[in-house]
Scaffold this motif. Structure first.
Motif, PDB file in Angstrom:
ATOM      1  N   UNK A   3      48.070 -28.218  35.813  1.00 52.01           N
ATOM      2  CA  UNK A   3      48.381 -27.863  37.023  1.00 52.01           C
ATOM      3  C   UNK A   3      49.340 -27.253  36.835  1.00 52.01           C
ATOM      4  N   UNK A   4      50.495 -27.314  36.771  1.00 56.12           N
ATOM      5  CA  UNK A   4      51.564 -27.322  37.100  1.00 56.12           C
ATOM      6  C   UNK A   4      51.010 -24.902  36.961  1.00 56.12           C
ATOM      7  N   UNK A   5      51.024 -25.316  35.943  1.00 53.22           N
ATOM      8  CA  UNK A   5      49.822 -23.788  35.915  1.00 53.22           C
ATOM      9  C   UNK A   5      49.554 -22.906  36.708  1.00 53.22           C
ATOM     10  N   UNK A   6      47.970 -24.217  36.669  1.00 50.97           N
ATOM     11  CA  UNK A   6      47.323 -23.880  38.196  1.00 50.97           C
ATOM     12  C   UNK A   6      47.324 -22.971  39.430  1.00 50.97           C
ATOM     13  N   UNK A   7      48.619 -24.492  39.975  1.00 51.18           N
ATOM     14  CA  UNK A   7      49.338 -24.557  41.279  1.00 51.18           C
ATOM     15  C   UNK A   7      50.125 -23.375  41.702  1.00 51.18           C
ATOM     16  N   UNK A   8      50.674 -22.784  40.595  1.00 48.00           N
ATOM     17  CA  UNK A   8      51.528 -21.693  40.577  1.00 48.00           C
ATOM     18  C   UNK A   8      51.192 -20.552  40.535  1.00 48.00           C
TER      19      UNK A   8
END
Length: 148
Positions: free
Chosen positions: A85-90
């Protein structure tokens, strides 16, 4: 689909299946190869399925830098499916959260990055800003809040 400017980079890479482990490329090299293969047709839309799967942090960082450059410099639309999720949201402009198939939440990446449920259940951040372990998170609470 390629003629329409749409290409897909599948999870699992699907390159050199008949070669031995010694003859094959590393996971990062394979991922770059399949992204490069997809770009050969000069697409307008790239569907990326789990580009970070099985890769180390430094390679993941490089892959996501490439994805970001494609968006910004080449104007390619990226449809990304990613469990991190962190990668996707970034990297995303807009996000959809799916749980067992249905979409349970959507919004801008900025909105979702600030969403209490996303922070708690996907980023491991509690309501007070402290870290939360997976064991502390109550699955039923998430489902109940999203279904209400």
């Amino acid at each position: 689909m390629v003629g329409l400017g749409i290409v897909q980079v599948f999870e699992g890479r699907r390159v050199f299946e008949n070669l031995t482990a010694d003859e094959n490329l590393s996971g990062g090299e394979q991922q770059m190869l399949v992204i490069g293969r997809a770009l050969m047709s000069d697409p307008r839309v790239v569907l990326l399925e789990e580009p970070s799967l099985g890769l180390g942090p430094m390679i993941i960082e490089e892959i996501f830098l490439i994805i970001k450059q494609l968006r910004q410099e080449a104007g390619v639309t990226i449809f990304l499916v990613e469990q991190n999720a962190k990668l996707a949201l970034d990297i995303a402009d807009h996000c959809y959260v799916m749980e067992n198939g249905p979409i349970v939440l959507d919004g801008s990446a900025k909105e979702l990055a600030n969403n209490v449920d996303i922070k708690e259940f996907y980023l491991g951040i509690g309501e007070t800003g402290g870290r939360r372990s997976y064991r502390e998170v109550k699955h039923y609470r998430r489902r109940k809040r999203w279904l209400s």
